[in-house]
Design a protein around this motif. Structure first.
Motif, mmCIF file in Angstrom:
data_model
loop_
_atom_site.group_PDB
_atom_site.id
_atom_site.type_symbol
_atom_site.label_atom_id
_atom_site.label_comp_id
_atom_site.label_asym_id
_atom_site.label_seq_id
_atom_site.Cartn_x
_atom_site.Cartn_y
_atom_site.Cartn_z
ATOM 1 N N VAL A 225 0.848 -1.185 0.000
ATOM 2 C CA VAL A 225 0.000 0.000 0.000
ATOM 3 C C VAL A 225 0.887 1.239 0.000
ATOM 4 O O VAL A 225 1.833 1.340 0.788
ATOM 5 N N MET A 226 0.593 2.168 -0.901
ATOM 6 C CA MET A 226 1.333 3.425 -0.986
ATOM 7 C C MET A 226 0.529 4.530 -0.301
ATOM 8 O O MET A 226 -0.684 4.633 -0.471
ATOM 9 N N PHE A 227 1.233 5.371 0.464
ATOM 10 C CA PHE A 227 0.620 6.504 1.143
ATOM 11 C C PHE A 227 1.285 7.785 0.642
ATOM 12 O O PHE A 227 2.511 7.905 0.646
ATOM 13 N N VAL A 228 0.458 8.744 0.226
ATOM 14 C CA VAL A 228 0.960 9.984 -0.358
ATOM 15 C C VAL A 228 0.331 11.176 0.361
ATOM 16 O O VAL A 228 -0.888 11.211 0.560
ATOM 17 N N HIS A 229 1.168 12.135 0.742
ATOM 18 C CA HIS A 229 0.695 13.400 1.310
ATOM 19 C C HIS A 229 0.507 14.355 0.138
ATOM 20 O O HIS A 229 1.469 14.859 -0.423
ATOM 21 N N ALA A 230 -0.734 14.613 -0.245
ATOM 22 C CA ALA A 230 -1.028 15.379 -1.448
ATOM 23 C C ALA A 230 -1.586 16.750 -1.097
ATOM 24 O O ALA A 230 -2.006 17.010 0.027
ATOM 25 N N PHE A 231 -1.579 17.623 -2.076
ATOM 26 C CA PHE A 231 -2.140 18.962 -1.935
ATOM 27 C C PHE A 231 -3.654 18.874 -2.162
ATOM 28 O O PHE A 231 -4.102 18.151 -3.051
ATOM 29 N N PRO A 232 -4.484 19.595 -1.387
ATOM 30 C CA PRO A 232 -4.124 20.439 -0.251
ATOM 31 C C PRO A 232 -4.401 19.719 1.067
ATOM 32 O O PRO A 232 -5.542 19.388 1.370
ATOM 33 N N ASP A 233 -3.384 19.450 1.845
ATOM 34 C CA ASP A 233 -3.527 18.823 3.163
ATOM 35 C C ASP A 233 -4.357 17.549 3.109
ATOM 36 O O ASP A 233 -5.254 17.340 3.924
ATOM 37 N N SER A 234 -4.066 16.710 2.143
ATOM 38 C CA SER A 234 -4.804 15.454 2.022
ATOM 39 C C SER A 234 -3.830 14.288 2.030
ATOM 40 O O SER A 234 -2.643 14.440 1.750
ATOM 41 N N VAL A 235 -4.360 13.117 2.373
ATOM 42 C CA VAL A 235 -3.574 11.890 2.383
ATOM 43 C C VAL A 235 -4.339 10.855 1.572
ATOM 44 O O VAL A 235 -5.562 10.719 1.702
ATOM 45 N N TYR A 249 -8.171 10.971 2.628
ATOM 46 C CA TYR A 249 -8.461 11.812 3.798
ATOM 47 C C TYR A 249 -8.188 13.265 3.442
ATOM 48 O O TYR A 249 -7.127 13.580 2.893
ATOM 49 N N GLN A 250 -9.144 14.133 3.724
ATOM 50 C CA GLN A 250 -8.976 15.559 3.475
ATOM 51 C C GLN A 250 -9.053 16.307 4.799
ATOM 52 O O GLN A 250 -10.078 16.296 5.461
ATOM 53 N N TYR A 251 -7.947 16.937 5.179
ATOM 54 C CA TYR A 251 -7.931 17.726 6.402
ATOM 55 C C TYR A 251 -8.543 19.087 6.117
ATOM 56 O O TYR A 251 -8.170 19.760 5.150
ATOM 57 N N GLU A 252 -9.481 19.501 6.945
ATOM 58 C CA GLU A 252 -10.176 20.767 6.747
ATOM 59 C C GLU A 252 -9.510 21.858 7.574
ATOM 60 O O GLU A 252 -9.369 21.727 8.787
ATOM 61 N N SER A 253 -9.109 22.920 6.903
ATOM 62 C CA SER A 253 -8.432 24.024 7.576
ATOM 63 C C SER A 253 -8.670 25.305 6.797
ATOM 64 O O SER A 253 -8.784 25.285 5.564
ATOM 65 N N LYS A 254 -8.742 26.427 7.515
ATOM 66 C CA LYS A 254 -8.869 27.724 6.862
ATOM 67 C C LYS A 254 -7.508 28.255 6.397
ATOM 68 O O LYS A 254 -7.448 29.207 5.623
ATOM 69 N N ALA A 255 -6.429 27.627 6.861
ATOM 70 C CA ALA A 255 -5.085 28.060 6.470
ATOM 71 C C ALA A 255 -4.798 27.650 5.037
ATOM 72 O O ALA A 255 -5.219 26.576 4.574
ATOM 73 N N ALA A 256 -4.064 28.502 4.317
ATOM 74 C CA ALA A 256 -3.634 28.150 2.965
ATOM 75 C C ALA A 256 -2.711 26.939 3.031
ATOM 76 O O ALA A 256 -1.828 26.863 3.880
ATOM 77 N N THR A 274 0.158 19.362 9.175
ATOM 78 C CA THR A 274 -0.839 20.136 8.449
ATOM 79 C C THR A 274 -0.406 21.595 8.315
ATOM 80 O O THR A 274 0.520 22.058 8.975
ATOM 81 N N SER A 275 -1.151 22.328 7.485
ATOM 82 C CA SER A 275 -0.805 23.719 7.206
ATOM 83 C C SER A 275 -1.167 24.665 8.340
ATOM 84 O O SER A 275 -0.673 25.789 8.382
ATOM 85 N N ASN A 276 -2.040 24.248 9.254
ATOM 86 C CA ASN A 276 -2.390 25.110 10.389
ATOM 87 C C ASN A 276 -1.731 24.641 11.680
ATOM 88 O O ASN A 276 -2.260 24.823 12.778
ATOM 89 N N LEU A 277 -0.557 24.007 11.537
ATOM 90 C CA LEU A 277 0.306 23.639 12.664
ATOM 91 C C LEU A 277 -0.323 22.588 13.564
ATOM 92 O O LEU A 277 -0.237 22.660 14.798
ATOM 93 N N HIS A 278 -0.944 21.596 12.965
ATOM 94 C CA HIS A 278 -1.386 20.411 13.693
ATOM 95 C C HIS A 278 -0.550 19.226 13.220
ATOM 96 O O HIS A 278 -0.062 19.209 12.082
ATOM 97 N N VAL A 279 -0.400 18.229 14.077
ATOM 98 C CA VAL A 279 0.093 16.922 13.664
ATOM 99 C C VAL A 279 -1.039 15.948 13.943
ATOM 100 O O VAL A 279 -1.559 15.883 15.064
ATOM 101 N N VAL A 280 -1.445 15.208 12.915
ATOM 102 C CA VAL A 280 -2.608 14.333 12.987
ATOM 103 C C VAL A 280 -2.161 12.893 12.769
ATOM 104 O O VAL A 280 -1.305 12.622 11.923
ATOM 105 N N ALA A 281 -2.736 11.974 13.539
ATOM 106 C CA ALA A 281 -2.501 10.545 13.347
ATOM 107 C C ALA A 281 -3.746 9.927 12.728
ATOM 108 O O ALA A 281 -4.856 10.103 13.241
ATOM 109 N N LEU A 282 -3.568 9.220 11.607
ATOM 110 C CA LEU A 282 -4.667 8.549 10.918
ATOM 111 C C LEU A 282 -4.461 7.042 10.969
ATOM 112 O O LEU A 282 -3.328 6.556 10.824
#
Length: 658
Positions: A225-235, A249-256, A274-282
């Motif tokens: 299985v391949m995992f890719v961190h894609a734009f915008p803030d998605s995996v 997975y799409q991370y929802e954020s108001k940050a660019a 993430t772009s709004n300074l979170h670290v998320v575990a999925l």
């Protein structure tokens, strides 16, 4: 064994695709096409071919290349890239008006099978943004299509095994579990199905469409299985043999959404900055969120998470950039099971602490920089993590030393290798590669760990190659300076002390508004974020190099607060038109080995394999394979766009993919 190649291609689509009722139909007139044909022959044909067929390194503007690159986008996106031409070298001799550009667009569209009509293609960019270039009938380019995995693909996820600490220390040959495959950051694969004899047989196997954006993330592969961190803030989790999406997975954020370099594994989780300074575990099997940690900061804005997390034991390590932020960047240690913050290490020394007097008497709230842009590495045996720290852009207060006892302008811990205890965040040792950087010539990139011969004995070393493409090695346990190897692209450092590594700066390279000077390399670096590969079979580090310089003077981009402006200048080694180079450095004998000039600058990491092959991608939309011992070009292929991430290789069912 099956010998196959997977081009990790990206069909870029417009960000913010318009809804169907907002889009306008594509139309242009015969007059626009006729005028566009004339303008194209004058301004474009010498690079892109008389029939839009492309010529190395300029891409084709018709056929399959056009279909993959531009269908599904708005005409505005294509217009943006067309208007970047002609290149600077031809701009003075080729005059292209705004009307010419629109007509050239019409000619390109006609050449790709679109029909002429009675309505002109508009020149207004807002209007062009509402006109979509139709996709081919039956073709699927939608990166947001519903996920419908088959029973076989569902089983792939169900059978994913946890990525334990033992697995990270000694990963299966088939997997690529970290940005550099292993904790030492060598970007070396023990796979040898693809080798010097058969690499010429590589063929494209699959292609996946991702949304366009600024991310340059290294994909990871585990259990097929391949995992890719894609734009915008998605995996995205994909079947590594076909590119079929398993979950998204799409991370929802108001940050660019900002640039990202990758992900990390811990147990059953995928770790995501993430772009709004979170670290998320999925959860790796489902994409469901396990925990979410918000990083607390003193200031609002200016921080970014760029590098992939580093897992060391039960800690998740994350570097933070803070280019213009008061008090600068830091490195964070989080509990891998909960996300709770355990410690932080400030990369800008505080007054009263060790190194606090190295900032030319500048108060702490006026110190900035010390960003941690790049990946970290980990030595489980020594239980140390290694990071590089960037300089400051606020160079003006450091340019002239103050006359005060005990005060220096070294600016710790900028341009340092720092070795940190991952359990506590305590600094164990540091080595500063260059003090008081007045050029933005960082030593911030990855630190590779290897055992090499030095003075007749094996030494475990930490190596890094900064923007000046000088490779340096220090002792992994103590930080003692060992050696430097200069690849010959720079003119800032006149001499390096063989015992301490202290640098003697050429006074002619010092910024001075009254005395413009040419400095090599450019502030973008002779080498930049694409990582270096190392082969324990050859003891060579493979450095991707761009040959370019900068003019420092009154004119140009004001990046640094010394007031000096930065503009482009040619590099003497690029007079033959070859702006790139892959350079092998023999670290066992501390000297240069082979080098291979390439037409366009490298745009990916170098990656070495046990098959004796070194891979590297370029700005000319190429992927190349070199002989790891001699540098001979073994194979090359054109991709449908510029590759812009670290390369990986992995194996599924005895088939090796790149």
């Amino acid at each position: 064994m099956n010998i196959l190649c997977k081009f990790f291609g990206i069909s870029f689509l417009a960000v913010g695709v318009l809804s169907a009722n907002a889009a306008q139909s594509l139309s242009f007139t015969k007059a626009q096409v006729n005028d566009g044909r004339t303008a194209y022959r004058k301004a474009c044909a010498q690079c892109h071919g008389a029939r839009l067929e492309g010529a190395h390194p300029s891409p084709a503007l018709s056929g399959e290349r056009f279909d993959h690159a531009w269908r599904g986008k708005s005409v505005e996106v294509l217009a943006f890239h067309v208007k970047r031409m002609p290149p600077e070298a031809l701009a003075e001799t080729v005059d292209v008006s705004e009307e010419d550009y629109i007509n050239i667009l019409a000619y390109i569209l006609m050449s790709n099978g679109f029909k002429m009509g009675d309505i002109e293609l508009p020149s207004d960019l807002a209007a062009l943004s509402k006109i979509k270039i139709p996709q081919l009938e039956g073709a699927s380019y939608d990166p947001l299509a519903p996920v419908e995995p088959s029973a076989e693909q569902t089983a792939l996820l169900k059978n994913l095994s946890p990525v334990t600490s033992d697995l990270l220390v000694d990963p299966p040959n088939e997997d690529w579990l970290q940005w550099g495959r292993t904790y030492d950051g060598q970007s070396f694969s023990p796979l040898d199905h693809i080798n010097k004899e058969n690499v010429g047989n590589l063929k494209p196997i699959w292609h996946a469409s991702l949304r366009s954006g600024t991310s340059m993330a290294s994909p990871l592969v585990h259990d097929g299985v391949m995992f890719v961190h894609a734009f915008p803030d998605s995996v995205i989790a994909m079947d590594a043999t076909s590119g079929a999406v398993l979950w998204r997975y799409q991370y929802e954020s108001k940050a660019a959404s900002s640039s990202k370099l990758g992900l990390a594994f811990h147990g059953d989780n995928v770790l995501v900055p993430t772009s709004n300074l979170h670290v998320v575990a999925l959860n790796a099997k489902t994409g469901e969120q396990a925990w979410d940690h918000e990083i607390e900061t003193e200031a609002k804005g200016g921080y970014q998470l760029r590098s992939a997390p580093l897992v060391a034991g039960d800690k998740v390590i994350q570097g933070i950039t803070a280019s213009f932020v008061s008090k600068g960047g830091f490195i964070l240690g989080l509990d891998a099971n909960t996300g709770e913050e355990c410690w932080r290490f400030n990369t800008i020394a505080r007054p009263g602490d060790f190194g606090g007097d190295s900032w030319n008497d500048v108060p702490i709230d006026k110190r900035s920089g010390g960003s941690v842009w790049h990946f970290g590495t980990y030595d489980p045996e020594l239980n140390l993590i290694y990071y590089g720290v960037a300089p400051t852009y606020d160079t003006g207060p450091l340019l002239h030393a103050v006359d005060k006892d005990g005060v220096t302008s070294d600016a710790l811990y900028t341009n340092c290798t720092v070795a940190i205890d991952p359990e506590t965040g305590d600094l164990v040792w540091y080595y500063q590669h260059m003090a008081n950087d007045q050029w933005d010539l960082d030593w911030v990139f990855e630190r590779q760990i290897a055992t090499v011969n030095f003075d007749g004995a094996p030494r475990k070393v930490v190596m890094n190659t900064g923007k000046m493409a000088i490779l340096e090695a220090v002792d992994a346990k103590t930080g003692e300076y060992l050696f430097s190897v200069d690849t010959g692209t720079q003119n800032v450092i006149a001499a390096i002390d063989p015992k301490t590594g202290a640098k003697t700066i050429d006074p002619n390279a010092m910024p001075d508004l009254e005395r413009p000077c040419t400095v090599c390399p450019t502030a973008a670096g002779a080498r930049s974020w694409p990582t270096t590969g190392y082969s324990p079979q050859t003891n060579y580090v493979y450095v991707p190099i761009t040959e370019a310089c900068m003019l420092l003077g009154k004119a140009g981009f004001k990046l640094l607060t010394s007031g000096v402006g930065i503009s482009d200048a040619p590099h003497p080694d690029a007079e033959d038109g070859m702006m790139g180079r892959v350079q092998a450095v023999d670290v066992a004998n501390q000297k240069l080995a082979w080098s291979q000039d390439v037409l366009a600058p490298p745009s990916t990491s170098t990656m070495a394999t046990a098959g004796g092959v070194v891979f590297c991608g370029g700005m000319d939309s190429s992927l190349r394979a070199f002989d790891d011992a001699t540098g001979d070009l073994l194979w090359e292929a054109k991709l449908d766009d510029i590759p812009s991430a670290n390369l990986i290789t992995y194996s599924v069912n005895d088939t090796q993919y790149v």
